[in-house]
Scaffold this motif. Sequence first.
Motif, PDB file in Angstrom:
ATOM      1  N   GLN A   1       0.827  -1.196   0.000  1.00 50.18           N
ATOM      2  CA  GLN A   1       0.000   0.000   0.000  1.00 50.18           C
ATOM      3  C   GLN A   1       0.865   1.250   0.000  1.00 50.18           C
ATOM      4  N   SER A   2       0.253   2.383  -0.288  1.00 48.50           N
ATOM      5  CA  SER A   2       0.988   3.649  -0.399  1.00 48.50           C
ATOM      6  C   SER A   2       1.105   4.297   0.982  1.00 48.50           C
ATOM      7  N   ILE A   3       2.135   3.895   1.704  1.00 54.95           N
ATOM      8  CA  ILE A   3       2.398   4.438   3.034  1.00 54.95           C
ATOM      9  C   ILE A   3       3.584   5.398   2.935  1.00 54.95           C
ATOM     10  N   ASP A   4       3.440   6.586   3.512  1.00 53.41           N
ATOM     11  CA  ASP A   4       4.501   7.598   3.441  1.00 53.41           C
ATOM     12  C   ASP A   4       5.292   7.731   4.734  1.00 53.41           C
ATOM     13  N   PHE A   5       4.700   7.301   5.855  1.00 52.05           N
ATOM     14  CA  PHE A   5       5.302   7.549   7.165  1.00 52.05           C
ATOM     15  C   PHE A   5       4.767   6.486   8.129  1.00 52.05           C
ATOM     16  N   VAL A   6       5.617   6.010   9.043  1.00 52.83           N
ATOM     17  CA  VAL A   6       5.187   5.008  10.019  1.00 52.83           C
ATOM     18  C   VAL A   6       5.410   5.532  11.428  1.00 52.83           C
ATOM     19  N   ILE A   7       4.353   5.503  12.233  1.00 57.02           N
ATOM     20  CA  ILE A   7       4.469   5.730  13.676  1.00 57.02           C
ATOM     21  C   ILE A   7       4.387   4.351  14.318  1.00 57.02           C
ATOM     22  N   LEU A   8       5.455   3.933  14.977  1.00 55.05           N
ATOM     23  CA  LEU A   8       5.628   2.535  15.352  1.00 55.05           C
ATOM     24  C   LEU A   8       5.886   2.395  16.848  1.00 55.05           C
ATOM     25  N   ASP A   9       4.970   1.706  17.542  1.00 56.78           N
ATOM     26  CA  ASP A   9       5.155   1.457  18.966  1.00 56.78           C
ATOM     27  C   ASP A   9       6.260   0.422  19.165  1.00 56.78           C
ATOM     28  N   LEU A  10       7.028   0.586  20.230  1.00 61.60           N
ATOM     29  CA  LEU A  10       8.125  -0.340  20.498  1.00 61.60           C
ATOM     30  C   LEU A  10       7.609  -1.717  20.924  1.00 61.60           C
ATOM     31  N   MET A  11       6.648  -1.719  21.852  1.00 61.07           N
ATOM     32  CA  MET A  11       6.130  -2.969  22.417  1.00 61.07           C
ATOM     33  C   MET A  11       4.822  -3.333  21.740  1.00 61.07           C
ATOM     34  N   LEU A  12       4.864  -4.354  20.893  1.00 61.59           N
ATOM     35  CA  LEU A  12       3.684  -4.772  20.140  1.00 61.59           C
ATOM     36  C   LEU A  12       3.480  -6.277  20.279  1.00 61.59           C
ATOM     37  N   PRO A  13       2.231  -6.744  20.193  1.00 63.90           N
ATOM     38  CA  PRO A  13       1.990  -8.189  20.166  1.00 63.90           C
ATOM     39  C   PRO A  13       2.566  -8.817  18.894  1.00 63.90           C
ATOM     40  N   TYR A  14       3.042 -10.043  18.999  1.00 67.41           N
ATOM     41  CA  TYR A  14       3.511 -10.893  17.899  1.00 67.41           C
ATOM     42  C   TYR A  14       4.876 -10.490  17.345  1.00 67.41           C
ATOM     43  N   LYS A  15       5.093  -9.212  17.097  1.00 65.47           N
ATOM     44  CA  LYS A  15       6.391  -8.763  16.589  1.00 65.47           C
ATOM     45  C   LYS A  15       6.663  -7.360  17.109  1.00 65.47           C
ATOM     46  N   ASP A  16       7.831  -7.151  17.746  1.00 70.61           N
ATOM     47  CA  ASP A  16       8.097  -5.857  18.383  1.00 70.61           C
ATOM     48  C   ASP A  16       8.545  -4.808  17.370  1.00 70.61           C
ATOM     49  N   GLY A  17       8.491  -3.548  17.811  1.00 73.21           N
ATOM     50  CA  GLY A  17       8.780  -2.422  16.926  1.00 73.21           C
ATOM     51  C   GLY A  17      10.200  -2.391  16.405  1.00 73.21           C
ATOM     52  N   LEU A  18      11.183  -2.802  17.217  1.00 73.00           N
ATOM     53  CA  LEU A  18      12.568  -2.788  16.750  1.00 73.00           C
ATOM     54  C   LEU A  18      12.778  -3.777  15.612  1.00 73.00           C
ATOM     55  N   THR A  19      12.162  -4.949  15.724  1.00 77.74           N
ATOM     56  CA  THR A  19      12.260  -5.935  14.652  1.00 77.74           C
ATOM     57  C   THR A  19      11.619  -5.414  13.375  1.00 77.74           C
ATOM     58  N   ILE A  20      10.448  -4.810  13.522  1.00 80.71           N
ATOM     59  CA  ILE A  20       9.757  -4.255  12.350  1.00 80.71           C
ATOM     60  C   ILE A  20      10.587  -3.148  11.714  1.00 80.71           C
ATOM     61  N   CYS A  21      11.158  -2.284  12.547  1.00 77.87           N
ATOM     62  CA  CYS A  21      11.991  -1.181  12.048  1.00 77.87           C
ATOM     63  C   CYS A  21      13.167  -1.731  11.242  1.00 77.87           C
ATOM     64  N   ARG A  22      13.815  -2.757  11.770  1.00 78.55           N
ATOM     65  CA  ARG A  22      14.954  -3.363  11.076  1.00 78.55           C
ATOM     66  C   ARG A  22      14.516  -3.949   9.729  1.00 78.55           C
ATOM     67  N   GLU A  23      13.344  -4.590   9.719  1.00 76.95           N
ATOM     68  CA  GLU A  23      12.855  -5.199   8.480  1.00 76.95           C
ATOM     69  C   GLU A  23      12.481  -4.135   7.444  1.00 76.95           C
ATOM     70  N   ILE A  24      11.869  -3.047   7.881  1.00 76.39           N
ATOM     71  CA  ILE A  24      11.526  -1.961   6.956  1.00 76.39           C
ATOM     72  C   ILE A  24      12.786  -1.414   6.294  1.00 76.39           C
ATOM     73  N   ARG A  25      13.847  -1.239   7.080  1.00 78.61           N
ATOM     74  CA  ARG A  25      15.071  -0.640   6.556  1.00 78.61           C
ATOM     75  C   ARG A  25      15.791  -1.532   5.552  1.00 78.61           C
ATOM     76  N   GLN A  26      15.380  -2.781   5.452  1.00 72.30           N
ATOM     77  CA  GLN A  26      15.971  -3.656   4.449  1.00 72.30           C
ATOM     78  C   GLN A  26      15.475  -3.341   3.041  1.00 72.30           C
ATOM     79  N   PHE A  27      14.343  -2.611   2.947  1.00 66.92           N
ATOM     80  CA  PHE A  27      13.805  -2.329   1.613  1.00 66.92           C
ATOM     81  C   PHE A  27      13.299  -0.899   1.444  1.00 66.92           C
TER      82      PHE A  27
END
Length: 234
Positions: free
Chosen positions: A52-78
């Motif tokens: 989807q066309s996302i321009d900006f992410v506001i990302l909580d650190l503590m999340l169910p199933y997958k934490d924010g730091l992991t998601i941040c690292r994965e986003i930065r891969q692409f």
Amino acid sequence: MSGFAHQQPMTVLVVEDEPKIAQILVDFLSLEGFNTQVQYDGRDVIETIKTQSIDFVILDLMLPYKDGLTICREIRQFSMMPILMLTARVDEIDRLMGLELGADDYVCKPFSAREVVARVKTILRRVENTHGSQSEQIIRYKHLQINIERFKCQVDQQDVELTPVEFRLLHTLLKRPGVVHSRDSLMQVCYVDDRIVSSRTIDSHVKNLRHKLTQASQQKELLHSIYGVGYKVE
């Protein structure tokens, strides 16, 4: 939306597991002309950003199933899209980890929704200012080259992966080779609110940046520390 050169309203993805907090952020962002999407856990964030066309992410650190730091690292891969992290954990290690994994900034809970929206706007302005004019898209200095538009760094024609903070540091230093930049001035470039960082934090980012550049090239080191003052490229 005033202040930004986009034809369409920008879309902010809010990833927050507390519905009340998520709704407050959506309300305030909407008032400022942003489109919003909300996800309450970390499972499908990457898929949403990729499809989807996302321009900006506001990302909580503590999340169910997958934490924010992991998601941040994965986003930065692409993607180099701006990321603002929300955290209720105030220890310095988590803050630094979030930024070094690629977040642009963070806000500590409890926070003012107005402050979060102000940070979003500031980060977007900073990203646009970093991009600069067309003639400034590529900066070359000796064996190093950065592409502002693509957020790419090359040393001896070899790609070097940098975090947003490291990229802004290098961009700032390369714009004026030989000029010594104080830690305070570098803090202002790299962070929305310089009260949340110390000179030690800047030193840590410079150390990481120097290590990456040196690993990629056997040529003479370009990044220099000036004791008691700051840093320069030469």
